[in-house]
Design an enzyme around this catalytic site. Structure first.
Site, mmCIF file in Angstrom:
data_model
loop_
_atom_site.group_PDB
_atom_site.id
_atom_site.type_symbol
_atom_site.label_atom_id
_atom_site.label_comp_id
_atom_site.label_asym_id
_atom_site.label_seq_id
_atom_site.Cartn_x
_atom_site.Cartn_y
_atom_site.Cartn_z
ATOM 1 N N LYS A 60 -32.975 19.957 31.797
ATOM 2 C CA LYS A 60 -32.990 20.490 30.439
ATOM 3 C C LYS A 60 -33.126 19.353 29.430
ATOM 4 O O LYS A 60 -32.536 18.291 29.588
ATOM 5 C CB LYS A 60 -31.691 21.269 30.218
ATOM 6 C CG LYS A 60 -31.601 22.099 28.958
ATOM 7 C CD LYS A 60 -30.295 22.890 28.999
ATOM 8 C CE LYS A 60 -30.030 23.682 27.737
ATOM 9 N NZ LYS A 60 -28.731 24.391 27.808
ATOM 10 N N SER A 89 -25.048 29.364 30.346
ATOM 11 C CA SER A 89 -26.464 29.005 30.238
ATOM 12 C C SER A 89 -27.098 28.400 31.471
ATOM 13 O O SER A 89 -28.263 28.016 31.432
ATOM 14 C CB SER A 89 -26.671 28.059 29.051
ATOM 15 O OG SER A 89 -26.422 28.732 27.844
ATOM 16 N N SER A 105 -29.454 29.076 27.331
ATOM 17 C CA SER A 105 -30.344 28.108 26.726
ATOM 18 C C SER A 105 -31.063 27.248 27.755
ATOM 19 O O SER A 105 -31.970 26.497 27.404
ATOM 20 C CB SER A 105 -29.539 27.202 25.778
ATOM 21 O OG SER A 105 -28.529 26.485 26.482
#
Length: 466
Positions: free
Chosen positions: A88, A194, A170
């Protein structure tokens, strides 16, 4: 333990990371071949999925050449030698842009986040960074993602099962990359669900470990979210266990990390669940307030999957325990972390947290693990997702979509309990996740149960964009 061959799949795409690693060690395939294969998949599919924020193809090829040379020399190889990974985009990777978790700021990382460095040391080939939720619409000040403003959907990751839908937030890009096998393992973060929620939405395993199990140094604000953990997203529980094993454990640079060595997550991964006592909850006694029209079907699907543990030798008991809504306490916590605490609300939230923490401790006194659906919502069309976060907040409890999305997950960040989401079925052709929760430090037991479930119910369907 399931296996597949490259001949059965036609290529390397769907082989689990652990099997690719075995093939690399035996010289049956080279790190360069594996890297070129997955780079080709990124080139082919990422224009649709938008999973990558930054792809470092030249860096990946250089890493792969070094990994190939190590095999030829007969060097001792790490547990992820030659395996492509990504992370990420707020998780620092040396030499690549790092996007602020909430906000518009981008900086160039000068070093790897500790967990990424450990994956690299284990032989992983770092491809680049995956897109997170759309932070480019504005800066976050309040701790509420709804305050970000307009999202730029030309930059948002899409769901491989239906690219008109979101893969969750996310850790959107890592989930999409793992589901479509752009990489065998992606690393996300979980501040309120997430890794687990995008895992459920995208049909992959998503792991949220005990806080501070994986060490971190706040080089770029990684710990700006008080409940944040990082963890793997991938198709196979064994791959998640290997990645977690590599990343976990104390580090002298981290003041807050756990100071004890983790157990061997692979040692009893295939020991099964015979004799375990599992609990099931439909709604934790309060999440019905956040349900939508499709929620009963998702809960039924996950409940039916949970009952399948009985055939594996475990008991599964429905619990009538009523927990309390987590969201007021979460908001008080976020305000306190931002230096804007309401003293009375903060004390109230601590008392609420204490009561709910004790109720889980009481449950785990006579149950090994707790089961529930991961998300009681299907992944929304992007226009509906956008409206939920930007325009329709007043229609939801507490005036925001955030607790609706995180209704079954955020409480475990708030309370500090580890959990995993494992694929358990489909509703309207879209994936559903089963959440498995345990006591802090029991990642070994959670992984063992998830592995037993996945072995009995493999759900090997492949997304439309894959």
């Amino acid at each position: 333990m399931s296996t597949a061959s490259a001949d059965e799949t036609g290529d390397l795409t769907w082989l689990p990371a652990w099997q690719l690693r075995e093939m690399i060690g035996k010289g049956e395939v080279s790190p360069v071949e594996v890297t070129e294969h997955f780079l080709g998949r990124v080139e082919q599919l990422d224009p649709v999925l938008k999973a990558f924020a930054t792809l470092d193809a030249s860096g990946a090829r250089a890493q792969a050449k070094r990994a190939e040379d190590a095999v030829r020399r007969g060097d001792e190889l790490g547990p992820l030698h030659g395996i492509p990974i990504s992370a990420k985009e707020h998780i620092p990777i040396a030499g690549l842009p790092t996007q602020q978790l909430f906000g518009p700021n981008v900086s160039m990382a000068t070093r790897d986040e500790l967990g990424i460095g450990r994956l690299r040391d284990a032989g992983a080939i770092v491809f680049g960074t995956n897109r997170q939720m759309g932070t480019r619409g504005g800066a976050l000040e309040s701790g509420d993602p709804a305050d970000l403003g307009a999202y730029d959907w030309t930059l948002e990751a899409r769901n491989p099962w239906d690219p008109s839908r979101t893969p969750g937030w996310s850790s959107a890009g890592p989930a999409a990359a793992a589901a479509a096998r752009l990489v065998p393992i992606a690393i996300g973060s979980d501040g309120g669900g997430s890794t687990r929620l995008p895992g459920a939405y995208s049909g992959v395993v998503g792991f949220h470990p005990t806080p501070n199990l994986i060490p971190s140094v706040d080089y770029t604000g990684l710990r700006s979210w008080p409940t944040l953990t990082i963890g793997p997203l991938c198709r196979e529980v064994r791959d998640a266990a290997i990645a977690l094993q590599v990343m976990a454990g104390p580090d002298g640079r981290d003041f807050l990390c756990q100071q004890i060595d983790p157990p061997d997550y692979l040692d009893r991964l295939e020991a099964g669940v015979d004799g375990l006592h599992l609990a099931w909850t439909d709604d934790y006694g309060f999440t019905g307030m956040y349900a939508e029209a499709e929620s009963p079907r998702l809960i039924d699907t996950a409940r039916s999957a949970a009952e399948g543990f009985r055939a594996l030798g475990a008991s599964v008991d429905a619990t009538n325990t009523v927990w309390e809504d987590f969201f007021p306490g979460v908001m008080a916590m976020q305000l306190a972390a931002a230096g804007a605490a309401d003293p009375e609300a903060w004390v109230t939230s601590l008392d609420t947290r204490g009561r709910n923490w004790q109720r889980f401790r009481d449950l785990f006194a006579d149950h090994d693990l707790l089961l529930s659906v991961t998300s009681q919502l299907l992944p929304k069309k992007v226009e509906d997702w956008d409206a939920a976060w930007t325009r329709d907040g007043a229609n939801y409890p507490h005036g925001t979509f955030a607790p609706v999305y995180t209704s079954h997950t955020y409480m475990f960040n708030w309370l500090g309990f580890p959990a995993v989401s494992v694929p358990c079925g489909y509703v309207e052709g879209l994936p559903v996740g089963l959440q498995i929760v345990g006591l802090p430090g029991r990642e070994d037991l959670i992984l063992r149960a998830a592995a037993a479930f996945q072995s009995a119910h493999p759900h090997r369907e492949r997304p439309a964009v894959a």
